[in-house]
Write a protein that holds these residues in place. Structure first.
Motif, PDB file in Angstrom:
ATOM      1  N   HIS A 155       0.833  -1.218   0.000  1.00 21.41           N
ATOM      2  CA  HIS A 155       0.000   0.000   0.000  1.00 21.41           C
ATOM      3  C   HIS A 155       0.864   1.263   0.000  1.00 21.41           C
ATOM      4  O   HIS A 155       0.686   2.143  -0.835  1.00 21.41           O
ATOM      5  CB  HIS A 155      -0.956  -0.003   1.199  1.00 21.41           C
ATOM      6  CG  HIS A 155      -1.591   1.330   1.472  1.00 21.41           C
ATOM      7  ND1 HIS A 155      -2.483   1.919   0.601  1.00 21.41           N
ATOM      8  CD2 HIS A 155      -1.432   2.218   2.492  1.00 21.41           C
ATOM      9  CE1 HIS A 155      -2.861   3.093   1.097  1.00 21.41           C
ATOM     10  NE2 HIS A 155      -2.228   3.313   2.229  1.00 21.41           N
ATOM     11  N   HIS A 168       2.498   9.198   5.057  1.00 20.75           N
ATOM     12  CA  HIS A 168       1.285   9.973   5.359  1.00 20.75           C
ATOM     13  C   HIS A 168       0.590   9.551   6.652  1.00 20.75           C
ATOM     14  O   HIS A 168       0.053  10.377   7.362  1.00 20.75           O
ATOM     15  CB  HIS A 168       0.305   9.952   4.173  1.00 20.75           C
ATOM     16  CG  HIS A 168      -0.214   8.593   3.813  1.00 20.75           C
ATOM     17  ND1 HIS A 168       0.499   7.731   3.016  1.00 20.75           N
ATOM     18  CD2 HIS A 168      -1.354   7.944   4.148  1.00 20.75           C
ATOM     19  CE1 HIS A 168      -0.206   6.604   2.869  1.00 20.75           C
ATOM     20  NE2 HIS A 168      -1.321   6.715   3.557  1.00 20.75           N
ATOM     21  N   ASP A 169       0.612   8.246   6.955  1.00 16.49           N
ATOM     22  CA  ASP A 169      -0.125   7.778   8.135  1.00 16.49           C
ATOM     23  C   ASP A 169       0.777   7.416   9.306  1.00 16.49           C
ATOM     24  O   ASP A 169       0.397   6.644  10.175  1.00 16.49           O
ATOM     25  CB  ASP A 169      -0.974   6.552   7.754  1.00 16.49           C
ATOM     26  CG  ASP A 169      -2.354   6.950   7.263  1.00 16.49           C
ATOM     27  OD1 ASP A 169      -2.777   8.093   7.545  1.00 16.49           O
ATOM     28  OD2 ASP A 169      -3.006   6.110   6.617  1.00 16.49           O
ATOM     29  N   ASP A 208      -4.015   8.030  -2.055  1.00 20.05           N
ATOM     30  CA  ASP A 208      -4.322   7.193  -0.895  1.00 20.05           C
ATOM     31  C   ASP A 208      -5.731   6.606  -0.996  1.00 20.05           C
ATOM     32  O   ASP A 208      -5.922   5.405  -0.827  1.00 20.05           O
ATOM     33  CB  ASP A 208      -4.168   8.032   0.382  1.00 20.05           C
ATOM     34  CG  ASP A 208      -4.221   7.186   1.643  1.00 20.05           C
ATOM     35  OD1 ASP A 208      -3.818   6.006   1.599  1.00 20.05           O
ATOM     36  OD2 ASP A 208      -4.678   7.708   2.684  1.00 20.05           O
ATOM     37  N   VAL A 266      -6.681   2.719  -1.108  1.00 23.72           N
ATOM     38  CA  VAL A 266      -7.415   2.136   0.025  1.00 23.72           C
ATOM     39  C   VAL A 266      -8.718   1.490  -0.455  1.00 23.72           C
ATOM     40  O   VAL A 266      -9.071   0.392  -0.026  1.00 23.72           O
ATOM     41  CB  VAL A 266      -7.675   3.215   1.108  1.00 23.72           C
ATOM     42  CG1 VAL A 266      -8.727   2.728   2.089  1.00 23.72           C
ATOM     43  CG2 VAL A 266      -6.386   3.543   1.847  1.00 23.72           C
TER      44      VAL A 266
END
Ligand SMILES: [Fe+2]
Ligand SMILES: [Fe+2]
Length: 329
Positions: free
Chosen positions: A156, A188-189, A272, A276
């Protein structure tokens, strides 16, 4: 002659001309490099396989030794740099060699100072590329560690990085910033490291309070990445903080509107969500490509920057290619 330095750098010379082999070996030995030599591709590849070399100097003399040899060497041994030798009147081949990934070229007749400078330059490029590769490798592994609870693989984050770079390229970003977003987007996360498993992995809908905790991953991510002097990490911070902002101001954490949201974060928002929605989650199966696009198109003017969204639609074949390459389980 100056004293030979540390000869830990190994160089392979590939040429049919014995005089060139002798000259190069003598000049480069004097600089402390260790040289090996071969006359044809198959032998060169065997030597490369059996030794830990840094650089190949390839005398491009068709038919056996042509640009194709150079391309194949780069493919088979991506960790080894290549410098090309060509005849003075064959600049065309030199240009092709650069396009095929050579770090530089030398025109015959060879001259000692030029050879030495070109080799040290090529080795510098080679080291820089290796450091960049190592940096990328480290970041991906660390981000993967953060996402471990959520993701069985690092696919991912790698895809989000590549999608973001493709969008940045289509938006005419400069090369350095395209490379940076490819890596910065993967972080990003990173703030999710502070969100408890119980909330993050739950299948049922989150309560208002729990959602408030999830939203904090943006600010926590920004804090983790705060205060760096490196542009890569400054971009990563900007993305971590703003990737859930929405074009119409309905996003979080700040509810920024339109171009107030940094472009990097507007890019990653699209990359993203696209990824996702395409992968199965604990609480739902993967959506089909058609459904993904229907869902996303509904948010063209609300969620996403419409200009970047249209770029994304143009780039769908490229996104699909990336998806196949970094394949979905
Ligand atoms: Fe997020
Ligand atoms: Fe993500």
């Amino acid at each position: 002659m100056k004293e030979a330095a540390d000869n830990s750098v190994d160089i392979l010379i590939v040429t049919r001309e014995s005089q060139i082999r002798e000259d190069l070996t003598r000049w480069l030995n004097a600089e402390g490099y260790h040289c090996m030599a071969s006359v044809e591709p198959a032998e060169a590849w065997t030597i490369l396989q059996e030794n830990d070399l840094s650089l190949v100097i390839a005398d491009l003399e068709p038919p056996e030794l042509d640009v194709d040899f150079l391309t194949k060497t780069r493919e088979k041994f991506p960790d080894v740099g290549v410098t090309a030798l060509t005849d003075f009147d064959n600049r065309e081949t030199a240009v092709q060699a650069l396009k095929a990934g050579a770090y530089g070229y030398l025109l015959k007749p060879l001259e000692e100072t030029e050879v030495v400078n070109s080799v040290s330059n090529a080795l510098l490029c080679h080291r820089t590329a290796a450091i960049q590769q190592r940096e990328k490798d480290l970041v991906l592994r660390l981000v993967w560690a953060v996402e471990w609870r959520d993701e069985a693989t690092d696919d991912h984050i790698r895809r989000v990085g590549l999608y973001s770079a493709a969008l940045a390229k289509a938006l005419n970003w400069e090369k350095q910033r395209i490379d940076e977003i490819e890596l910065a987007a993967t972080m990003h996360d990173i703030g999710k490291v502070a969100v408890a498993d119980g909330i993050q992995l739950r299948a049922e809908r989150l309560t208002k309070e729990e959602f408030a905790v999830v939203r904090k991953h943006t600010q926590i991510g920004a804090r983790i990445l705060d205060g760096s002097r490196f542009s890569l990490l400054r971009m990563a911070r900007e993305i971590a903080l703003n990737h859930h902002e929405k074009w119409d101001g309905s996003g979080y954490p700040k509810g920024l509107v339109g171009e107030k949201i940094p472009e990097s974060a507007r890019i990653v928002a699209i990359a993203d969500v696209y990824d996702v929605l395409s992968i199965p989650r604990i609480y739902r199966p993967a959506h089909s490509e058609e459904d993904v696009l229907d869902i996303m198109k509904a948010g063209r003017d609300q969620h996403y920057d419409p200009r970047i969204f249209d770029c994304f639609l143009d780039l769908l074949p490229e996104f699909q290619r990336i998806r196949t390459e970094i394949s979905l389980d």
